[in-house]
Design a protein around this motif. Structure first.
Motif, mmCIF file in Angstrom:
data_model
loop_
_atom_site.group_PDB
_atom_site.id
_atom_site.type_symbol
_atom_site.label_atom_id
_atom_site.label_comp_id
_atom_site.label_asym_id
_atom_site.label_seq_id
_atom_site.Cartn_x
_atom_site.Cartn_y
_atom_site.Cartn_z
ATOM 1 N N GLN A 1 0.750 -1.138 0.037
ATOM 2 C CA GLN A 1 -0.193 -0.047 -0.001
ATOM 3 C C GLN A 1 0.758 1.408 -0.109
ATOM 4 O O GLN A 1 1.966 1.345 0.627
ATOM 5 N N THR A 2 0.666 2.443 -0.590
ATOM 6 C CA THR A 2 1.239 3.616 -0.714
ATOM 7 C C THR A 2 0.951 4.269 0.669
ATOM 8 O O THR A 2 -0.178 4.634 0.891
ATOM 9 N N PHE A 3 1.939 4.993 1.380
ATOM 10 C CA PHE A 3 1.658 5.778 2.398
ATOM 11 C C PHE A 3 2.235 7.052 2.222
ATOM 12 O O PHE A 3 3.516 7.085 1.614
ATOM 13 N N GLY A 4 1.757 8.046 2.715
ATOM 14 C CA GLY A 4 2.152 9.428 2.478
ATOM 15 C C GLY A 4 2.168 9.998 1.163
ATOM 16 O O GLY A 4 2.144 9.334 0.168
ATOM 17 N N PRO A 5 2.083 11.327 1.036
ATOM 18 C CA PRO A 5 1.918 11.865 -0.292
ATOM 19 C C PRO A 5 3.334 12.058 -1.293
ATOM 20 O O PRO A 5 4.421 11.850 -0.218
ATOM 21 N N PRO A 6 3.172 11.902 -2.254
ATOM 22 C CA PRO A 6 4.539 12.103 -3.117
ATOM 23 C C PRO A 6 5.388 13.347 -2.652
ATOM 24 O O PRO A 6 4.876 14.345 -2.218
ATOM 25 N N LEU A 7 6.596 13.353 -3.098
ATOM 26 C CA LEU A 7 7.674 14.311 -2.775
ATOM 27 C C LEU A 7 7.495 15.347 -3.917
ATOM 28 O O LEU A 7 7.504 14.961 -4.951
ATOM 29 N N VAL A 8 8.056 16.619 -3.448
ATOM 30 C CA VAL A 8 8.232 17.635 -4.652
ATOM 31 C C VAL A 8 8.976 18.654 -3.945
ATOM 32 O O VAL A 8 9.377 18.627 -2.832
ATOM 33 N N SER A 9 9.720 19.247 -5.283
ATOM 34 C CA SER A 9 10.872 20.368 -4.619
ATOM 35 C C SER A 9 10.981 21.252 -5.931
ATOM 36 O O SER A 9 10.822 20.968 -6.954
ATOM 37 N N PRO A 10 10.945 22.532 -5.405
ATOM 38 C CA PRO A 10 11.379 23.417 -6.447
ATOM 39 C C PRO A 10 12.792 23.289 -7.234
ATOM 40 O O PRO A 10 13.631 22.838 -6.327
ATOM 41 N N ILE A 11 12.856 23.738 -8.256
ATOM 42 C CA ILE A 11 14.315 23.465 -9.013
ATOM 43 C C ILE A 11 14.621 24.933 -9.487
ATOM 44 O O ILE A 11 14.108 25.421 -10.292
ATOM 45 N N GLN A 12 15.595 25.353 -8.681
ATOM 46 C CA GLN A 12 15.998 26.854 -8.931
ATOM 47 C C GLN A 12 17.388 26.607 -9.947
ATOM 48 O O GLN A 12 17.923 25.799 -9.668
ATOM 49 N N LYS A 13 17.153 27.466 -10.821
ATOM 50 C CA LYS A 13 18.670 27.822 -11.600
ATOM 51 C C LYS A 13 19.350 28.948 -11.239
ATOM 52 O O LYS A 13 19.032 30.024 -10.948
ATOM 53 N N ASP A 14 20.893 28.431 -10.939
ATOM 54 C CA ASP A 14 21.802 29.575 -10.301
ATOM 55 C C ASP A 14 22.221 30.367 -11.668
ATOM 56 O O ASP A 14 22.814 29.559 -12.464
ATOM 57 N N ALA A 15 21.789 31.783 -11.589
ATOM 58 C CA ALA A 15 22.187 32.467 -12.848
ATOM 59 C C ALA A 15 23.857 32.361 -13.049
ATOM 60 O O ALA A 15 24.045 32.245 -14.416
ATOM 61 N N SER A 16 24.464 32.185 -12.161
ATOM 62 C CA SER A 16 25.958 32.539 -12.380
ATOM 63 C C SER A 16 26.988 31.314 -12.905
ATOM 64 O O SER A 16 27.547 31.260 -13.632
ATOM 65 N N THR A 17 26.196 29.981 -12.313
ATOM 66 C CA THR A 17 26.837 28.649 -12.525
ATOM 67 C C THR A 17 26.003 27.887 -13.547
ATOM 68 O O THR A 17 26.400 26.893 -14.041
ATOM 69 N N LEU A 18 24.696 28.328 -13.976
ATOM 70 C CA LEU A 18 23.973 27.559 -14.512
ATOM 71 C C LEU A 18 23.438 26.162 -14.136
ATOM 72 O O LEU A 18 23.243 25.085 -14.782
ATOM 73 N N GLN A 19 23.814 25.989 -12.739
ATOM 74 C CA GLN A 19 23.513 24.653 -12.065
ATOM 75 C C GLN A 19 21.905 24.967 -11.511
ATOM 76 O O GLN A 19 21.369 25.694 -11.159
ATOM 77 N N TYR A 20 21.377 23.564 -11.529
ATOM 78 C CA TYR A 20 19.889 23.474 -11.155
ATOM 79 C C TYR A 20 20.101 22.808 -9.575
ATOM 80 O O TYR A 20 20.992 21.977 -9.307
ATOM 81 N N ILE A 21 19.173 23.708 -8.858
ATOM 82 C CA ILE A 21 19.293 23.325 -7.189
ATOM 83 C C ILE A 21 17.829 22.964 -6.969
ATOM 84 O O ILE A 21 17.017 23.494 -7.126
ATOM 85 N N ILE A 22 17.902 21.943 -6.005
ATOM 86 C CA ILE A 22 16.618 21.409 -5.340
ATOM 87 C C ILE A 22 16.673 21.632 -3.789
ATOM 88 O O ILE A 22 17.993 22.078 -3.262
ATOM 89 N N THR A 23 15.358 21.423 -3.206
ATOM 90 C CA THR A 23 15.581 21.950 -1.486
ATOM 91 C C THR A 23 15.132 20.533 -0.990
ATOM 92 O O THR A 23 14.170 19.933 -1.370
ATOM 93 N N ALA A 24 15.987 20.361 0.154
ATOM 94 C CA ALA A 24 15.574 19.112 0.903
ATOM 95 C C ALA A 24 15.649 19.646 2.430
ATOM 96 O O ALA A 24 16.135 20.853 2.672
ATOM 97 N N TYR A 25 15.369 18.606 3.442
ATOM 98 C CA TYR A 25 15.500 19.118 4.655
ATOM 99 C C TYR A 25 16.483 17.869 5.436
ATOM 100 O O TYR A 25 15.906 16.764 5.341
ATOM 101 N N LEU A 26 17.505 18.357 6.099
ATOM 102 C CA LEU A 26 18.334 17.454 6.852
ATOM 103 C C LEU A 26 18.807 18.250 8.183
ATOM 104 O O LEU A 26 18.474 19.424 8.363
ATOM 105 N N GLN A 27 19.257 17.417 9.109
ATOM 106 C CA GLN A 27 19.900 17.806 10.117
ATOM 107 C C GLN A 27 18.878 18.636 11.118
ATOM 108 O O GLN A 27 18.845 20.228 10.985
ATOM 109 N N SER A 28 17.886 18.163 11.850
ATOM 110 C CA SER A 28 17.010 18.597 12.716
ATOM 111 C C SER A 28 15.496 18.764 12.232
ATOM 112 O O SER A 28 14.889 18.766 13.360
#
Length: 462
Positions: free
Chosen positions: A30-57
């Motif tokens: 059985q599926t538990f809990g809602p699916p996960l989602v994150s914004p994907i930001q693009k850093d203008a200076s490096t052109l890298q794509y960045i997501i947000t997670a939660y760790l440490q506390s």
């Protein structure tokens, strides 16, 4: 703070049941809990794509989005958590994780130290130091969470109150070299037993799906989804899960950690591009370059979020750019190339290029997949890059670069002939189905009157 100690029987049971839990077949539970989602930001200076997670506390953590990487790693210098555990060597979990080695006789009480503990490699594709990318660091088990997707499929809300136990690698401050400011590690979505989608699927019994919609906006984020087949509601209520075209995800049997006498499959995602068309006409190519060489892993087409613009092997690049220049010079485009701007070699004065909702009006580039009717169409919004220099050139440039002649991924593994970069994925919806090993793709969603920047994220609750 000293690492909490567990009695040996309890520690063994913890890892034993964690391993069994990860090994559960998602389709049978059985599926538990809602699916996960994150914004994907693009850093203008490096052109890298960045997501947000939660760790440490947990606390908000910015991670490089690395589509082909095997796992998460985070800088553990100053890592503040009382709940982490190392993974002991010579255990089932050690084998499951695929540890590179065993760290011995490190007695300090911190995440980057341990005695007889599993170590992984915190890889950074932007790190210039060769020695830096040869570092190893302990693997950890600790709490990790992301935002969740509500049942309407349209609004992401905070879920850091519901963290779950996750395996990831430590790293060191020097491993952050070349990463965007504020980024403290990497989020791996690749083909491995401990990538984010695979771990989340095993823990919450999600379907083994994840999806990416990289934003072409300079200010608004795109979105990443884990553990859902949709719907994915974007602007104007448009569900981007349909319609999609589908093509198989291919396994490259020779990854960068292969040796002459031991081949290890690549963790990266490959697709089967069989031909390329420019303005509807097939480009003459060396077909052998489009296939993956089972001997050394070279050739084929790879997807990458850490390469900013699509890279083409030299002969492919020359053939495609020549065909593009010829087509662009003809009616109805009537474009004449001007002095190029690095790293590009084909550019046109911006004032001569007409634009529409789908971007600059230029010849379309079609990537033909396993069947002639399965085509990833690259329109002007993804093929052309605007370069406006202060007091200088203002041009639209063909956003493909020359990758050279079969460069090497590692000493023993060859490089792909085509690497589809982040810019060509922007405002394209990509759904990775890991159970059936196929890719669903939309081509540009701009023609549908929406964009990857139109997904609505809920404001973070205080």
């Amino acid at each position: 703070m000293a690492m909490p100690k567990l009695q040996v029987p309890l520690l063994f049971l913890f890892f034993f049941f964690f391993f069994v839990f990860l090994a559960l077949t998602p389709s049978r539970a059985q599926t538990f809990g809602p699916p996960l989602v994150s914004p994907i930001q693009k850093d203008a200076s490096t052109l890298q794509y960045i997501i947000t997670a939660y760790l440490q506390s947990p606390q908000e953590t910015k991670l490089l989005l690395d589509l082909g990487a095997s796992y998460i790693w985070i800088n553990c210098d100053g890592y503040n958590s009382s709940s982490y555990r190392h993974i002991p060597c010579t255990t089932l979990l050690d084998e499951f994780v695929g540890c590179f080695a065993c760290l011995m006789n490190c007695r300090d009480s911190n995440p980057n130290c341990g005695d007889s503990v599993c170590v992984l490699k915190p890889e950074n594709p932007f790190q210039s130091s060769i020695s830096g990318n040869e570092q190893y660091a302990p693997a950890l088990v600790d709490y990790f969470s992301m935002l969740t997707l509500d049942n309407t499929g349209s609004i992401g809300g905070p879920s850091s109150s519901s963290p779950f136990t996750f395996i990831f690698s430590c790293g060191y401050k020097e491993n952050l070299e070349g990463l965007a400011r504020g980024v403290t590690g990497s989020a791996g979505l690749g083909r491995s037993s401990i990538s984010i989608p695979v771990q989340a699927s095993a823990i919450f019994h999600y379907p083994r799906y994840f999806a990416l919609c990289l934003s072409g906006s300079k200010t608004r984020p795109g979105a990443a989804f884990v553990g859902t087949k949709g719907p994915y509601k974007f602007g104007r209520g448009i569900d981007l899960s349909k319609p999609l075209a589908y093509t198989p995800l291919l396994l490259n049997p020779v990854g960068k950690y292969s040796y002459p006498d031991l081949k290890k499959p690549s963790s990266e995602y490959f697709i089967g591009v069989t031909s390329i068309k420019v303005n509807g006409k097939a480009v003459a190519l060396n077909q052998s370059l489009l296939d993956i060489d089972s001997g050394n892993g070279s050739g084929g087409t790879k997807l990458s979020t850490v390469v900013p613009y699509t890279q083409l092997e030299t002969s492919i690049y020359k053939a495609v750019t020549e065909a593009f220049v010829k087509a662009a010079a003809s009616s109805p485009f009537n474009l004449t190339a001007t002095k190029p701007v690095q790293p590009f070699s084909v550019c046109y004065p911006a004032g001569n290029v007409r634009t529409t909702r789908a971007g600059p009006t230029v010849p379309a580039i079609d990537l033909v997949m396993h069947r002639n009717d399965v085509v990833w169409k690259i329109l002007g919004s993804n093929s052309m890059v605007r370069v406006a220099e202060k007091g200088g050139a203002d041009v639209w440039c063909l956003g493909f670069v020359d990758a050279g002649v079969r460069p090497k991924t590692s000493i023993f593994a060859g490089d792909p002939s085509i690497v589809i970069g982040g810019y060509q994925m922007e405002d394209n919806f990509l759904q990775f189905e890991l159970e059936s090993m196929r890719l669903g793709f939309s081509s540009s969603v701009l023609s549908r009157g929406t964009s990857c920047a139109s997904f609505r994220f809920a404001a973070k609750k205080g």
